[in-house]
Design a protein around this motif. Structure first.
Motif, mmCIF file in Angstrom:
data_model
loop_
_atom_site.group_PDB
_atom_site.id
_atom_site.type_symbol
_atom_site.label_atom_id
_atom_site.label_comp_id
_atom_site.label_asym_id
_atom_site.label_seq_id
_atom_site.Cartn_x
_atom_site.Cartn_y
_atom_site.Cartn_z
ATOM 1 N N TRP A 11 36.561 34.579 -11.645
ATOM 2 C CA TRP A 11 36.047 33.300 -12.196
ATOM 3 C C TRP A 11 35.374 32.159 -11.878
ATOM 4 O O TRP A 11 34.584 31.222 -12.172
ATOM 5 C CB TRP A 11 37.990 32.776 -12.773
ATOM 6 N N LYS A 12 35.477 32.216 -10.297
ATOM 7 C CA LYS A 12 35.563 30.558 -9.199
ATOM 8 C C LYS A 12 34.137 31.036 -8.839
ATOM 9 O O LYS A 12 33.133 30.326 -8.684
ATOM 10 C CB LYS A 12 36.048 29.842 -8.711
ATOM 11 N N TYR A 13 34.129 31.928 -8.355
ATOM 12 C CA TYR A 13 33.288 32.556 -8.171
ATOM 13 C C TYR A 13 32.918 33.908 -8.251
ATOM 14 O O TYR A 13 32.334 34.836 -7.367
ATOM 15 C CB TYR A 13 33.764 32.677 -5.986
ATOM 16 N N PRO A 14 31.780 34.019 -8.970
ATOM 17 C CA PRO A 14 31.306 35.396 -9.616
ATOM 18 C C PRO A 14 30.029 35.300 -8.513
ATOM 19 O O PRO A 14 29.875 34.512 -8.730
ATOM 20 C CB PRO A 14 31.054 34.194 -10.858
ATOM 21 N N GLY A 15 29.158 36.643 -8.608
ATOM 22 C CA GLY A 15 28.833 37.299 -7.682
ATOM 23 C C GLY A 15 28.578 36.817 -6.327
ATOM 24 O O GLY A 15 27.813 36.613 -6.139
ATOM 25 N N TYR A 16 30.071 36.096 -5.902
ATOM 26 C CA TYR A 16 29.982 36.397 -4.702
ATOM 27 C C TYR A 16 30.163 37.658 -4.095
ATOM 28 O O TYR A 16 30.951 38.658 -4.499
ATOM 29 C CB TYR A 16 30.637 35.386 -3.768
ATOM 30 N N LEU A 17 29.790 37.789 -2.566
ATOM 31 C CA LEU A 17 29.511 39.083 -1.467
ATOM 32 C C LEU A 17 31.132 38.478 -1.294
ATOM 33 O O LEU A 17 31.337 37.457 -0.705
ATOM 34 C CB LEU A 17 28.972 38.496 -0.554
ATOM 35 N N THR A 18 32.011 39.227 -1.254
ATOM 36 C CA THR A 18 33.307 38.956 -0.890
ATOM 37 C C THR A 18 33.712 39.998 0.174
ATOM 38 O O THR A 18 33.139 40.886 0.594
ATOM 39 C CB THR A 18 34.695 40.034 -2.278
ATOM 40 N N VAL A 19 34.158 39.021 1.414
ATOM 41 C CA VAL A 19 34.791 39.339 2.997
ATOM 42 C C VAL A 19 36.330 39.244 2.923
ATOM 43 O O VAL A 19 36.853 38.366 3.168
ATOM 44 C CB VAL A 19 34.230 38.678 3.968
ATOM 45 N N ALA A 20 37.141 40.237 2.954
ATOM 46 C CA ALA A 20 37.974 41.284 2.851
ATOM 47 C C ALA A 20 38.668 41.115 4.496
ATOM 48 O O ALA A 20 38.365 41.623 4.997
ATOM 49 C CB ALA A 20 38.829 41.516 2.479
ATOM 50 N N VAL A 21 39.645 39.963 4.617
ATOM 51 C CA VAL A 21 40.468 40.017 5.754
ATOM 52 C C VAL A 21 41.624 39.706 6.016
ATOM 53 O O VAL A 21 42.305 38.938 5.220
ATOM 54 C CB VAL A 21 39.778 37.924 6.576
ATOM 55 N N ASP A 22 41.791 40.653 6.974
ATOM 56 C CA ASP A 22 43.674 40.882 7.102
ATOM 57 C C ASP A 22 44.308 41.528 8.370
ATOM 58 O O ASP A 22 43.009 42.088 9.180
ATOM 59 C CB ASP A 22 43.663 42.216 5.945
ATOM 60 N N ALA A 23 45.099 41.408 8.355
ATOM 61 C CA ALA A 23 45.816 42.359 10.052
ATOM 62 C C ALA A 23 46.076 44.179 9.455
ATOM 63 O O ALA A 23 45.981 44.094 8.300
ATOM 64 C CB ALA A 23 47.310 41.582 9.653
ATOM 65 N N SER A 24 45.962 44.465 10.947
ATOM 66 C CA SER A 24 46.068 45.680 10.410
ATOM 67 C C SER A 24 46.895 46.606 11.394
ATOM 68 O O SER A 24 47.917 46.029 12.008
ATOM 69 C CB SER A 24 44.750 46.338 10.568
ATOM 70 N N VAL A 25 47.185 47.621 11.397
ATOM 71 C CA VAL A 25 47.846 48.445 12.552
ATOM 72 C C VAL A 25 47.050 49.312 13.171
ATOM 73 O O VAL A 25 46.608 50.231 11.460
ATOM 74 C CB VAL A 25 48.709 48.770 12.112
ATOM 75 N N GLY A 26 47.062 50.005 13.654
ATOM 76 C CA GLY A 26 46.136 50.796 14.708
ATOM 77 C C GLY A 26 47.017 51.700 15.744
ATOM 78 O O GLY A 26 48.082 51.713 15.756
ATOM 79 N N ASN A 27 45.993 52.320 16.494
ATOM 80 C CA ASN A 27 46.730 52.893 17.736
ATOM 81 C C ASN A 27 46.625 51.807 18.925
ATOM 82 O O ASN A 27 46.668 51.154 18.940
ATOM 83 C CB ASN A 27 45.131 53.558 18.437
ATOM 84 N N ALA A 28 47.817 52.200 18.953
ATOM 85 C CA ALA A 28 48.955 51.403 20.275
ATOM 86 C C ALA A 28 47.442 50.706 21.622
ATOM 87 O O ALA A 28 47.390 49.451 21.559
ATOM 88 C CB ALA A 28 49.843 52.041 21.324
ATOM 89 N N GLU A 29 46.469 51.450 21.474
ATOM 90 C CA GLU A 29 45.858 51.416 22.339
ATOM 91 C C GLU A 29 44.835 50.265 21.835
ATOM 92 O O GLU A 29 43.709 50.026 22.406
ATOM 93 C CB GLU A 29 44.637 52.331 23.096
ATOM 94 N N HIS A 30 44.070 49.996 20.895
ATOM 95 C CA HIS A 30 43.920 49.344 20.264
ATOM 96 C C HIS A 30 44.156 47.856 19.330
ATOM 97 O O HIS A 30 44.005 47.145 18.725
ATOM 98 C CB HIS A 30 42.767 49.668 18.507
ATOM 99 N N VAL A 31 45.594 47.985 19.623
ATOM 100 C CA VAL A 31 45.749 46.323 19.680
ATOM 101 C C VAL A 31 45.240 45.511 19.972
ATOM 102 O O VAL A 31 45.608 45.666 21.491
ATOM 103 C CB VAL A 31 47.632 46.201 19.892
ATOM 104 N N GLY A 32 44.728 44.025 19.216
ATOM 105 C CA GLY A 32 43.867 43.123 19.943
ATOM 106 C C GLY A 32 42.789 43.285 19.803
ATOM 107 O O GLY A 32 41.798 41.957 20.063
ATOM 108 N N TYR A 33 41.963 44.235 19.239
ATOM 109 C CA TYR A 33 41.006 44.327 18.878
ATOM 110 C C TYR A 33 39.999 44.203 17.124
ATOM 111 O O TYR A 33 41.767 43.829 16.436
ATOM 112 C CB TYR A 33 40.381 46.552 18.500
#
Length: 199
Positions: free
Chosen positions: A104-126
């Motif tokens: 409603w507020k930002y119609p037609g905007y490119l949305t960049v989703a930002v979130d925490a994630s989990v992964g392989n132990a060697e990729h923590v901090g990536y």
């Protein structure tokens, strides 16, 4: 990390990996983010850019999105909109409501989703960066709908247990470093836009 190791094919899309502890990697992340957003904006499909920062301040590991949203708001950026901060987080319980607000507020905007994630132990901090939607909550077995046109994640923990309580024991130093790196990179991207617009 070799280039082939940094770019993973996931289905038909590329996901770029950047080591959040290395300055040169952060520069590469910022430049790739700039290229991806600029490429989308040049298509003429979008009216602007919205960063949808997902997570909750009630869990250390899941606070990455709200911390980034808070930091972006503090910088008073002119060229982007932000939803999801420490004061007004976007999380599993209100995601659908905020998606309606965004539409409603930002119609037609490119949305960049930002979130925490989990992964392989060697990729923590990536940091990961990719084109296409993000599926929040996947790492802790939550079923939420896909969001975003591009995505950024910070890998805060390893995915061994799929236990939501695992996010409570994530070190704050890992989350803060990722939040600083990602928010500074987004701010750098805005400065590049300003510079290219004035040329």
């Amino acid at each position: 990390m070799k280039l082939l190791e940094r770019i993973r094919l996931c289905g038909s899309r590329e996901i770029y990996y950047y080591d959040g502890k290395k300055e040169r990697e952060i520069e590469n992340f910022a430049l790739q983010l700039y290229r991806m957003i600029s490429g989308e904006l040049e298509s003429g499909r979008w009216k602007g850019v919205l960063f949808l920062c997902i997570g909750t301040d009630r869990s250390t590991g899941d606070s990455l999105g709200p911390l980034i949203g808070y930091k972006l708001r503090e910088k008073r950026m002119k060229n982007v909109k932000v939803l999801g901060t420490l004061e007004k987080p976007v999380h599993a319980m209100n995601l659908e409501e905020y998606l309606k607000v965004a539409k409603w507020k930002y119609p037609g905007y490119l949305t960049v989703a930002v979130d925490a994630s989990v992964g392989n132990a060697e990729h923590v901090g990536y940091i990961t960066l990719g084109k296409g939607p993000l599926k929040p909550g996947l790492g802790v077995s939550k079923e939420l709908r896909e969001v975003g046109d591009l995505f950024i994640t910070g890998i805060v923990g390893s995915c061994g247990s799929h236990d939501p309580l695992m996010l409570q024991s994530i070190r704050l130093s890992v989350v803060m470093r990722l939040a600083d790196r990602i928010s500074e990179s987004i701010y750098f991207v805005e400065k590049l836009w300003d510079r290219t617009a004035s040329v």
